[in-house]
Motif scaffolding. Structure first.
Motif, short mmCIF file in Angstrom:
data_model
loop_
_atom_site.label_atom_id
_atom_site.label_comp_id
_atom_site.label_asym_id
_atom_site.label_seq_id
_atom_site.Cartn_x
_atom_site.Cartn_y
_atom_site.Cartn_z
N ALA A 1 41.17 43.79 -4.12
CA ALA A 1 40.67 44.07 -2.77
C ALA A 1 40.33 42.79 -2.04
CB ALA A 1 39.45 44.98 -2.85
N GLU A 2 39.65 41.87 -2.70
CA GLU A 2 39.28 40.61 -2.05
C GLU A 2 40.50 39.79 -1.69
OE1 GLU A 2 36.28 39.93 -0.99
OE2 GLU A 2 35.67 41.85 -1.83
N ARG A 3 41.48 39.74 -2.58
CA ARG A 3 42.70 38.99 -2.31
C ARG A 3 43.47 39.60 -1.15
NH1 ARG A 3 44.82 39.00 -7.38
NH2 ARG A 3 46.03 40.85 -6.96
N THR A 4 43.54 40.93 -1.11
CA THR A 4 44.24 41.61 -0.03
C THR A 4 43.53 41.41 1.30
OG1 THR A 4 45.07 43.25 -1.59
CG2 THR A 4 45.13 43.84 0.73
N ARG A 5 42.21 41.51 1.28
CA ARG A 5 41.45 41.29 2.52
C ARG A 5 41.62 39.86 3.03
NH1 ARG A 5 37.57 44.61 -0.40
NH2 ARG A 5 37.54 46.66 0.60
N ALA A 6 41.64 38.89 2.13
CA ALA A 6 41.82 37.49 2.54
C ALA A 6 43.21 37.26 3.12
CB ALA A 6 41.58 36.57 1.34
N LYS A 7 44.24 37.81 2.47
CA LYS A 7 45.61 37.67 3.00
C LYS A 7 45.73 38.33 4.36
CE LYS A 7 48.12 37.62 -1.39
NZ LYS A 7 49.06 38.39 -2.21
#
Length: 90
Positions: A40-46
């Motif tokens: 989730a964090e990686r997707t939100r950052a991207k």
């Protein structure tokens, strides 16, 4: 001679059975993934990075080249108004 890769999932000594110090935040109602989850964090950052570059006036192809992603990935992220829309099917 090649050494084996370190195991990342092994528990650290002395931490087994102890509660985690960091408490999980409540997940968003529409999000199947909690706030502290890696995916989730990686997707939100991207998602934030892609939308920031698009808002700054970069083309989708330019964003794909700069971030080292495929154009289809950029198109998928750019169509999603919120990162939670990308979590379907997970």
């Amino acid at each position: 001679m090649r050494l084996p890769a370190p195991r990342l999932s092994a528990p650290r000594p002395g931490t087994a059975g102890q509660p985690q110090e960091q408490e999980e935040a409540e997940p968003t109602a529409s999000s199947p993934w909690p706030t502290g989850h890696r995916f989730a964090e990686r997707t939100r950052a991207k998602h934030a990075t892609i939308h920031a570059l698009l808002t700054a006036g970069h083309s989708k192809r330019s964003v794909a080249r700069q971030l080292g992603m495929t154009l289809n990935t950029i198109l998928r992220f750019s169509r999603a108004t919120t990162p939670e829309e990308l979590f379907t099917g997970q």
